[in-house]
Design a protein around this motif. Structure first.
Motif, PDB file in Angstrom:
ATOM      1  N   ARG A  62      -0.710   7.695 -11.674  1.00 17.09           N
ATOM      2  CA  ARG A  62      -0.737   8.318 -10.726  1.00 17.09           C
ATOM      3  C   ARG A  62      -1.689   7.870  -9.519  1.00 17.09           C
ATOM      4  O   ARG A  62      -1.479   8.060  -8.379  1.00 17.09           O
ATOM      5  N   ASP A  63      -2.664   6.897  -9.923  1.00 15.42           N
ATOM      6  CA  ASP A  63      -3.275   6.162  -8.690  1.00 15.42           C
ATOM      7  C   ASP A  63      -2.408   5.413  -7.907  1.00 15.42           C
ATOM      8  O   ASP A  63      -2.248   5.293  -6.784  1.00 15.42           O
ATOM      9  N   ARG A  66      -0.282   7.396  -5.645  1.00 17.15           N
ATOM     10  CA  ARG A  66      -1.070   7.788  -4.436  1.00 17.15           C
ATOM     11  C   ARG A  66      -1.322   6.394  -3.536  1.00 17.15           C
ATOM     12  O   ARG A  66      -1.158   6.507  -2.243  1.00 17.15           O
ATOM     13  N   CYS A  69       1.833   6.223  -1.712  1.00 20.07           N
ATOM     14  CA  CYS A  69       2.401   7.030  -0.882  1.00 20.07           C
ATOM     15  C   CYS A  69       1.299   7.329   0.337  1.00 20.07           C
ATOM     16  O   CYS A  69       1.465   8.117   1.105  1.00 20.07           O
ATOM     17  N   GLY A  70       0.441   6.325   0.424  1.00 22.49           N
ATOM     18  CA  GLY A  70      -0.546   6.337   1.308  1.00 22.49           C
ATOM     19  C   GLY A  70      -1.694   7.440   1.292  1.00 22.49           C
ATOM     20  O   GLY A  70      -2.419   7.762   2.290  1.00 22.49           O
ATOM     21  N   LYS A  71      -1.819   8.139   0.061  1.00 24.66           N
ATOM     22  CA  LYS A  71      -2.777   9.035  -0.014  1.00 24.66           C
ATOM     23  C   LYS A  71      -4.199   8.441  -0.252  1.00 24.66           C
ATOM     24  O   LYS A  71      -5.222   9.162  -0.458  1.00 24.66           O
ATOM     25  N   GLN A  72      -4.264   6.960  -0.562  1.00 22.14           N
ATOM     26  CA  GLN A  72      -5.540   6.362  -0.985  1.00 22.14           C
ATOM     27  C   GLN A  72      -5.591   5.122  -0.324  1.00 22.14           C
ATOM     28  O   GLN A  72      -5.781   4.142  -0.777  1.00 22.14           O
ATOM     29  N   ASN A  73      -5.405   5.232   1.098  1.00 19.94           N
ATOM     30  CA  ASN A  73      -5.589   4.028   1.960  1.00 19.94           C
ATOM     31  C   ASN A  73      -6.539   3.343   1.872  1.00 19.94           C
ATOM     32  O   ASN A  73      -6.583   1.820   1.635  1.00 19.94           O
ATOM     33  N   GLN A  74      -7.852   3.706   1.814  1.00 21.05           N
ATOM     34  CA  GLN A  74      -9.063   3.241   1.811  1.00 21.05           C
ATOM     35  C   GLN A  74      -9.063   2.286   0.347  1.00 21.05           C
ATOM     36  O   GLN A  74      -9.494   1.133   0.400  1.00 21.05           O
TER      37      GLN A  74
END
Length: 251
Positions: A62-63, A66, A69-74
């Motif tokens: 899941r990580d 994300r 998909c660019g949902k956790q860019n940081q």
């Protein structure tokens, strides 16, 4: 030809110790030194790393989704920052590390020292936020894992907790950081095999991948579930005992 028991022990050692803070490289080296076996060869090392890599990728799927998909860019930036030092250090010091890997004295000393540091660092674990500076420092600490006996998961856990991350966050970042690190290690070993190819025993390779995967997945699952309850004094005690036994062999 590598026999069944060698395959079984190699796979379990890689899978169990890749993510436990006790050094997979040290245990893999000791299989050859103390088990009176021929070196398992680069191809078996690649297979063992692939199994461990599959386990961590499936557990943190899941990580990873994300991240892609660019949902956790940081977090992606922090993983890149933390990966760069080990990539550079691996290229610069691969030969030195190979020479150190033959020394049980080095393994014993690093096992003891980094075991004590692991135990000490859990006292500093708090609720700090992971930022770019912390990621870089953890990445620099990961370079110490090139020393046989230090443990990649051990030094990154130690650094994370010493910098104020709680055990869960330190372990999660350590395990995610294993993904690019294991990819680089497998790629480097693959290049070595390509330059000096050997006959492939597909059944042995497949067995190592599957067994390494299963044991690594079990370790990750248990650690992530119970990490906050685990007292790292037990890992320190194990590492000190391992160091003592190695020194007895040397005497």
């Amino acid at each position: 030809m590598i026999d069944f028991w060698h395959i079984l022990i190699l796979s379990l050692i890689q899978g169990l110790t890749e993510f436990l803070p006790v050094s997979s490289s040290a245990h893999l080296i000791l299989v050859g030194l103390l088990g009176d076996w021929q070196d398992q060869g680069v191809l078996m090392d690649i297979a063992a790393h692939i199994g461990s890599l599959m386990a961590v990728m499936i557990y943190f799927r899941r990580d990873i989704f994300r991240l892609l998909c660019g949902k956790q860019n940081q977090l992606l930036i922090q993983l890149i920052i933390a990966t760069l030092p080990i990539g550079v250090a691996g290229l610069l010091f691969a030969g030195v590390v190979s020479d150190m890997g033959r020394s049980m004295a080095v393994i014993a000393l690093s096992s003891a020292v980094f075991g004590v540091l692991l135990w000490w660092s859990q006292r500093l674990a708090k609720q700090a936020e992971l930022d770019n500076k912390t990621a870089l420092l953890i990445g620099l600490a990961q370079c110490l894992a090139l020393i046989p006996g230090a443990s990649r998961s051990g030094v990154t856990l130690t650094a994370g907790m010493a910098l104020g991350l709680n055990k869960t966050d330190a372990a999660r970042f350590s395990f995610l950081l294993a993904i690019p690190t294991l990819l680089m290690a497998a790629a480097y070993a693959g290049l070595q095999w390509y330059q000096q190819p050997v006959t492939v025993d597909y059944s042995a390779v497949g067995s190592v991948i599957v067994l390494s995967f299963l044991s690594a997945w079990l370790v990750i699952t248990v650690l992530m579930k119970f990490i906050e309850r685990i007292d790292f004094v037990w890992f320190m005690a194990y590492r000190l005992l391992l160091a003592f036994l190695l020194l007895l062999v040397l005497i």
